[in-house]
Scaffold this active site. Structure first.
Site, short mmCIF file in Angstrom:
data_model
loop_
_atom_site.label_atom_id
_atom_site.label_comp_id
_atom_site.label_asym_id
_atom_site.label_seq_id
_atom_site.Cartn_x
_atom_site.Cartn_y
_atom_site.Cartn_z
N ILE A 65 0.85 -1.20 -0.09
CA ILE A 65 -0.01 0.01 0.13
C ILE A 65 0.89 1.26 0.20
O ILE A 65 1.63 1.54 0.96
CB ILE A 65 -1.03 0.21 1.20
CG1 ILE A 65 -1.97 -1.19 1.18
CG2 ILE A 65 -1.73 1.44 1.26
CD1 ILE A 65 -2.89 -1.37 2.49
N PRO A 66 1.01 1.95 -1.09
CA PRO A 66 2.25 2.69 -1.17
C PRO A 66 2.06 4.22 -0.76
O PRO A 66 2.11 5.19 -1.45
CB PRO A 66 2.03 3.12 -2.89
CG PRO A 66 0.62 2.87 -3.29
CD PRO A 66 0.26 1.66 -2.15
N CYS A 67 2.30 4.35 0.75
CA CYS A 67 2.08 5.38 1.36
C CYS A 67 3.34 6.00 1.29
O CYS A 67 3.16 7.19 1.49
CB CYS A 67 1.79 5.13 2.82
SG CYS A 67 3.22 4.14 3.48
N HIS A 68 4.43 5.90 0.56
CA HIS A 68 5.54 6.18 0.23
C HIS A 68 5.38 7.28 -0.92
O HIS A 68 6.20 8.24 -1.04
CB HIS A 68 6.70 5.22 0.09
CG HIS A 68 6.63 4.78 -1.50
ND1 HIS A 68 5.89 3.41 -1.15
CD2 HIS A 68 6.94 4.84 -2.57
CE1 HIS A 68 5.78 2.82 -2.14
NE2 HIS A 68 6.17 3.51 -3.17
N ARG A 69 4.31 7.31 -1.52
CA ARG A 69 4.03 8.41 -2.60
C ARG A 69 3.28 9.20 -2.33
O ARG A 69 3.02 10.33 -3.16
CB ARG A 69 3.21 7.44 -3.81
CG ARG A 69 4.06 6.21 -4.62
CD ARG A 69 2.86 5.34 -5.45
NE ARG A 69 3.63 4.14 -5.90
CZ ARG A 69 2.87 3.13 -6.27
NH1 ARG A 69 1.71 3.22 -6.36
NH2 ARG A 69 3.63 2.01 -6.64
#
Length: 187
Positions: free
Chosen positions: A146-150
């Site tokens: 779940i790409p919270c880094h984006r």
């Protein structure tokens, strides 16, 4: 249901995987992937056991079983080689309804792109909940997948990441520089 059947249903499977950003612990329930933790199991044992007890009940056991997570490990390897845009598989998200809305919206941020906390707040139809979105982003139980880094600040600043800003930069750079071009998986 017998006591042994109940005990078996309270077990979660885990494995560790080495990645370019360090070791990750992957945990799955019978319903799907439910947790990714930065570091090794020995580094995270106490925190992960507390998390499992909170969301799956006291007495929940974490048992190593690489076979149950083989597909996720393979997908992570493909992602880090720049061959995978999205991850497949069921997720078993544990959090509040608001957090789950935020995490679902994060899945819509495309590979190699970024969005702001404000964008996510608007996407979940809570435009004034920017700070709450930031809090939910920080509690993401399945980072990388779940790409919270984006997610970045409205000014374009790279703000906060559970794995540290260096790791966030590494993941964003990976996605910007390894745009899949030949038969990317799941594009």
């Amino acid at each position: 249901m017998t006591q042994n059947q109940q005990f078996a249903s309270n077990n979660l499977s885990y494995t560790e995987v080495a990645t370019p950003i360090g070791a990750l612990v992957l945990i799955t329930s019978p319903k799907g992937l439910c947790r990714v933790a930065f570091g090794t199991m020995s580094q995270n044992q106490e925190e992960l056991q507390e998390w499992a007890a909170r969301w799956f009940g006291k007495g929940t056991k974490l048992q190593e079983d690489a076979g149950k997570l083989a597909s996720t490990v393979q997908q992570l390897e493909e992602y880090f080689r720049g061959e995978r845009l999205k991850f497949d598989g069921e997720l078993d998200l544990q959090g509040t309804d608001f957090q789950k809305k935020v995490w679902s919206a994060l899945l819509d941020v495309p590979y190699g792109e970024t969005a702001t906390y404000k964008h996510i707040a608007e996407a979940i139809q809570s435009p004034k909940a920017v700070r709450a979105v930031g809090g939910a982003n920080n509690k993401n139980p399945i980072p990388v997948i779940i790409p919270c880094h984006r997610i970045i600040g409205v000014s374009g600043d790279l703000v906060g990441y559970a794995g540290g800003l260096d790791m966030k930069i590494h993941l964003l750079d990976l996605e910007r520089h390894k745009q899949p071009n030949m038969n990317p998986k799941n594009n």
